[in-house]
Design a protein around this motif. Structure first.
Motif, PDB file in Angstrom:
ATOM      1  N   ALA A  13       0.829  -1.201   0.000  1.00  0.00           N
ATOM      2  CA  ALA A  13       0.000   0.000   0.000  1.00  0.00           C
ATOM      3  C   ALA A  13       0.866   1.254   0.000  1.00  0.00           C
ATOM      4  O   ALA A  13       0.566   2.235  -0.693  1.00  0.00           O
ATOM      5  CB  ALA A  13      -0.937   0.000   1.199  1.00  0.00           C
ATOM      6  N   LEU A  14       1.952   1.229   0.770  1.00  0.00           N
ATOM      7  CA  LEU A  14       2.861   2.368   0.820  1.00  0.00           C
ATOM      8  C   LEU A  14       3.530   2.599  -0.541  1.00  0.00           C
ATOM      9  O   LEU A  14       3.623   3.732  -1.013  1.00  0.00           O
ATOM     10  CB  LEU A  14       3.913   2.140   1.914  1.00  0.00           C
ATOM     11  CG  LEU A  14       4.895   3.270   2.138  1.00  0.00           C
ATOM     12  CD1 LEU A  14       4.148   4.506   2.620  1.00  0.00           C
ATOM     13  CD2 LEU A  14       5.950   2.863   3.151  1.00  0.00           C
ATOM     14  N   VAL A  15       3.976   1.516  -1.179  1.00  0.00           N
ATOM     15  CA  VAL A  15       4.588   1.635  -2.501  1.00  0.00           C
ATOM     16  C   VAL A  15       3.564   2.151  -3.510  1.00  0.00           C
ATOM     17  O   VAL A  15       3.861   3.027  -4.346  1.00  0.00           O
ATOM     18  CB  VAL A  15       5.182   0.277  -2.949  1.00  0.00           C
ATOM     19  CG1 VAL A  15       5.545   0.292  -4.427  1.00  0.00           C
ATOM     20  CG2 VAL A  15       6.389  -0.068  -2.101  1.00  0.00           C
ATOM     21  N   LEU A  16       2.342   1.667  -3.446  1.00  0.00           N
ATOM     22  CA  LEU A  16       1.292   2.123  -4.352  1.00  0.00           C
ATOM     23  C   LEU A  16       0.983   3.606  -4.116  1.00  0.00           C
ATOM     24  O   LEU A  16       0.850   4.373  -5.072  1.00  0.00           O
ATOM     25  CB  LEU A  16       0.030   1.277  -4.169  1.00  0.00           C
ATOM     26  CG  LEU A  16      -1.145   1.623  -5.078  1.00  0.00           C
ATOM     27  CD1 LEU A  16      -0.770   1.392  -6.538  1.00  0.00           C
ATOM     28  CD2 LEU A  16      -2.363   0.818  -4.697  1.00  0.00           C
ATOM     29  N   ALA A  17       0.901   4.015  -2.838  1.00  0.00           N
ATOM     30  CA  ALA A  17       0.640   5.424  -2.529  1.00  0.00           C
ATOM     31  C   ALA A  17       1.782   6.312  -3.027  1.00  0.00           C
ATOM     32  O   ALA A  17       1.544   7.390  -3.591  1.00  0.00           O
ATOM     33  CB  ALA A  17       0.443   5.607  -1.026  1.00  0.00           C
ATOM     34  N   ALA A  18       3.033   5.873  -2.834  1.00  0.00           N
ATOM     35  CA  ALA A  18       4.180   6.647  -3.314  1.00  0.00           C
ATOM     36  C   ALA A  18       4.152   6.752  -4.837  1.00  0.00           C
ATOM     37  O   ALA A  18       4.428   7.815  -5.405  1.00  0.00           O
ATOM     38  CB  ALA A  18       5.476   6.006  -2.837  1.00  0.00           C
ATOM     39  N   LEU A  19       3.818   5.676  -5.501  1.00  0.00           N
ATOM     40  CA  LEU A  19       3.738   5.683  -6.960  1.00  0.00           C
ATOM     41  C   LEU A  19       2.643   6.634  -7.438  1.00  0.00           C
ATOM     42  O   LEU A  19       2.858   7.422  -8.374  1.00  0.00           O
ATOM     43  CB  LEU A  19       3.478   4.269  -7.484  1.00  0.00           C
ATOM     44  CG  LEU A  19       3.382   4.113  -8.999  1.00  0.00           C
ATOM     45  CD1 LEU A  19       4.705   4.475  -9.662  1.00  0.00           C
ATOM     46  CD2 LEU A  19       2.979   2.698  -9.364  1.00  0.00           C
ATOM     47  N   LEU A  20       1.487   6.576  -6.787  1.00  0.00           N
ATOM     48  CA  LEU A  20       0.409   7.497  -7.158  1.00  0.00           C
ATOM     49  C   LEU A  20       0.807   8.955  -6.920  1.00  0.00           C
ATOM     50  O   LEU A  20       0.533   9.822  -7.748  1.00  0.00           O
ATOM     51  CB  LEU A  20      -0.865   7.163  -6.374  1.00  0.00           C
ATOM     52  CG  LEU A  20      -1.650   5.965  -6.875  1.00  0.00           C
ATOM     53  CD1 LEU A  20      -2.804   5.649  -5.924  1.00  0.00           C
ATOM     54  CD2 LEU A  20      -2.171   6.209  -8.281  1.00  0.00           C
ATOM     55  N   TRP A  21       1.458   9.210  -5.792  1.00  0.00           N
ATOM     56  CA  TRP A  21       1.890  10.588  -5.505  1.00  0.00           C
ATOM     57  C   TRP A  21       2.911  11.055  -6.538  1.00  0.00           C
ATOM     58  O   TRP A  21       2.870  12.178  -7.004  1.00  0.00           O
ATOM     59  CB  TRP A  21       2.460  10.692  -4.097  1.00  0.00           C
ATOM     60  CG  TRP A  21       2.896  12.091  -3.802  1.00  0.00           C
ATOM     61  CD1 TRP A  21       4.160  12.561  -3.679  1.00  0.00           C
ATOM     62  CD2 TRP A  21       2.044  13.229  -3.649  1.00  0.00           C
ATOM     63  NE1 TRP A  21       4.149  13.905  -3.464  1.00  0.00           N
ATOM     64  CE2 TRP A  21       2.865  14.344  -3.437  1.00  0.00           C
ATOM     65  CE3 TRP A  21       0.660  13.409  -3.681  1.00  0.00           C
ATOM     66  CZ2 TRP A  21       2.349  15.626  -3.248  1.00  0.00           C
ATOM     67  CZ3 TRP A  21       0.153  14.665  -3.493  1.00  0.00           C
ATOM     68  CH2 TRP A  21       1.001  15.767  -3.275  1.00  0.00           C
TER      69      TRP A  21
END
Length: 165
Positions: free
Chosen positions: A30-38
């Protein structure tokens, strides 16, 4: 291995992981996905935040350009002046805007204005009057700013064009 078999193998591997490890892996994903989205959306957010200020700036520039266009059109519509009329208009503008702080001499198609301690706002007003009323523009300017601590004053010489006879 075909995809359904790989998926089944992965699900079995996932089920063998302890619950705590599954939670941590989900959080990491989830953290990697959030960083990618940001990373993908941050430039758009910055652009959106600055769009309103940029639009105001561009609107102000557009208004200024339209005002300059109207001024140019008004100048085009004005009747042409002869050299004598332009000289009289320049003399009148010099008396009104600069007073005793300026001396005007004319020779041929040029007018030379010698400035002595002329305030900046008076000089700006005079230049506008010279352009509008006498259809005169600066050809040469040798100016020196004299009052650096208070309001600016100018000394020097301006050579202005006059219409041809």
């Amino acid at each position: 291995m075909k995809l359904p078999l790989q998926l089944t193998a992965w699900q079995a591997h996932w089920a063998r992981r302890p619950a705590r490890e599954q939670i941590l892996l989900k959080l990491a994903a989830a953290l990697v996905l959030a960083a990618l989205l940001w990373w993908l959306l941050a430039p758009a957010v910055v652009t959106l935040r600055g769009a309103e200020a940029q639009a105001r700036t561009l609107d102000a520039q557009l208004q200024q350009m339209r005002a300059m266009q109207l001024q140019a059109q008004a100048l085009d519509k004005q009747a042409t002046l002869g050299q004598d009329e332009a000289q009289q208009a320049l003399e009148r503008a010099t008396r009104e805007a600069l007073g005793a702080n300026a001396r005007l001499t004319t020779a041929g198609g040029r007018a030379t204005v010698t400035l002595t301690n002329v305030p900046a706002d008076a000089l700006a007003q005079w230049l506008a009057l010279a352009r509008l009323n006498a259809r005169s523009a600066p050809l040469e300017a040798r100016l020196l700013r004299t009052n650096s601590s208070g309001p600016a004053t100018w000394n020097g010489v301006l050579v202005m064009s006059l219409p041809q006879r």
